[in-house]
Scaffold this motif. Structure first.
Motif, PDB file in Angstrom:
ATOM      1  N   VAL A   1      -2.434  11.470   9.713  1.00 52.52           N
ATOM      2  CA  VAL A   1      -2.650  10.179   9.098  1.00 52.52           C
ATOM      3  C   VAL A   1      -2.480  10.220   7.481  1.00 52.52           C
ATOM      4  N   ARG A   2      -1.452   9.629   7.072  1.00 58.64           N
ATOM      5  CA  ARG A   2      -1.293   9.685   5.730  1.00 58.64           C
ATOM      6  C   ARG A   2      -0.770   8.144   5.084  1.00 58.64           C
ATOM      7  N   GLU A   3      -0.978   7.933   3.993  1.00 59.51           N
ATOM      8  CA  GLU A   3      -0.175   6.663   3.368  1.00 59.51           C
ATOM      9  C   GLU A   3       0.638   7.153   2.456  1.00 59.51           C
ATOM     10  N   ALA A   4       2.076   6.594   2.743  1.00 64.15           N
ATOM     11  CA  ALA A   4       3.179   7.378   1.892  1.00 64.15           C
ATOM     12  C   ALA A   4       3.603   6.442   0.762  1.00 64.15           C
ATOM     13  N   SER A   5       3.871   6.988  -0.251  1.00 64.43           N
ATOM     14  CA  SER A   5       4.070   6.459  -1.470  1.00 64.43           C
ATOM     15  C   SER A   5       5.301   5.273  -1.491  1.00 64.43           C
ATOM     16  N   TRP A   6       5.978   5.490  -0.373  1.00 63.86           N
ATOM     17  CA  TRP A   6       7.197   4.353  -0.276  1.00 63.86           C
ATOM     18  C   TRP A   6       7.019   3.232   0.875  1.00 63.86           C
TER      19      TRP A   6
END
Length: 254
Positions: A65-70
């Motif tokens: 679970v991660r929120e990517a910068s792109w």
């Protein structure tokens, strides 16, 4: 097209950091990846809003679970990207399959996986990222029309698998390989009866006046029927056969 053997890959990272609907649409492709390389595990990074849905997809063995910068609307900063790179470095992934829609760039995910020192990196997109990718399939959209997203993703999955394609000239290897997989054969025109039979194959040659001479040693002492086969024809033949294989798996899974 840049290609590489993924038959030994056992830990695959399927990268599709996007919205809920886009991520769910990758499900058939994840199933195709499972079929292409039996026995491997699929891990996928997902945004927090997609995590609950990812847990319901049987093709996913684990998720990050991660929120990517792109991602659109992302509030992730450079430290979040650094943390993801550090985490990926500890997981011993054999390679990521990077999925995007045709209007998105594969560059951010490819660079992130490259910096994480993951040895194989595959993507379908418009930019040739050279060493950042080990499998690159140039996109055809929108110039050649826009394919359904699932079909587009399956085109990438079709490049995975154990011995999914053999390119050889007309020798015993061509017949052995044709019994188990698709083949592209550079075929001298000396003995037409020795072409691979009942095989998924593309036969590559250039017509010459001395064709069908039935001799093992070329009497005219040239090899134009093979030498004049242009490399782009071989690349196109490989791409067509891999796409046909992906379409067949898609129909079988529907």
């Amino acid at each position: 097209m840049i290609s590489q053997d993924w038959s030994a890959a056992r830990r695959i990272l399927a990268v599709r950091l996007d919205g809920m609907g886009d991520s769910l649409m990758t499900g058939p492709t994840l199933r195709a990846l499972k079929d292409a390389v039996p026995g491997h595990a699929v891990t996928t990074p997902v945004s927090p809003v997609v995590a609950a849905c990812a847990a319901l997809l049987p093709e996913i063995d684990d998720f990050i679970v991660r929120e990517a910068s792109w991602m659109k609307g992302s509030k992730a900063d450079v430290e979040v990207d650094h943390a993801l790179i550090g985490h990926l470095r500890t997981q011993d992934f054999d390679g990521p399959a990077i999925f995007t829609v045709f209007s998105q760039s594969q560059l951010p995910a490819a660079l992130l996986c490259h910096l994480a020192a993951i040895p194989r990196r595959a993507a379908h997109g418009g930019e040739n990222l050279y060493a950042q990718l080990t499998i690159w399939i140039p996109k055809r959209e929108p110039q050649d029309g826009i394919r359904h997203e699932v079909k587009r993703q399956l085109a990438l999955a079709g490049h995975f698998g154990a011995a999914g394609m053999v390119v050889t000239y007309h020798t015993g290897l061509a017949h052995l390989a044709a019994a188990a997989t698709a083949v592209v054969v550079l075929y001298a025109l000396t003995k037409p009866q020795h072409r691979p039979r009942r095989a998924t194959a593309r036969i590559m040659s250039v017509d010459v006046l001395c064709r069908n001479c039935f001799k093992s040693v070329f009497a005219i002492r040239h090899h134009l029927c093979l030498e004049d086969v242009r490399p782009w024809r071989v690349v196109n033949a490989v791409t067509e056969l891999l796409q046909e294989g992906a379409d067949t798996r898609r129909r079988a899974s529907c």
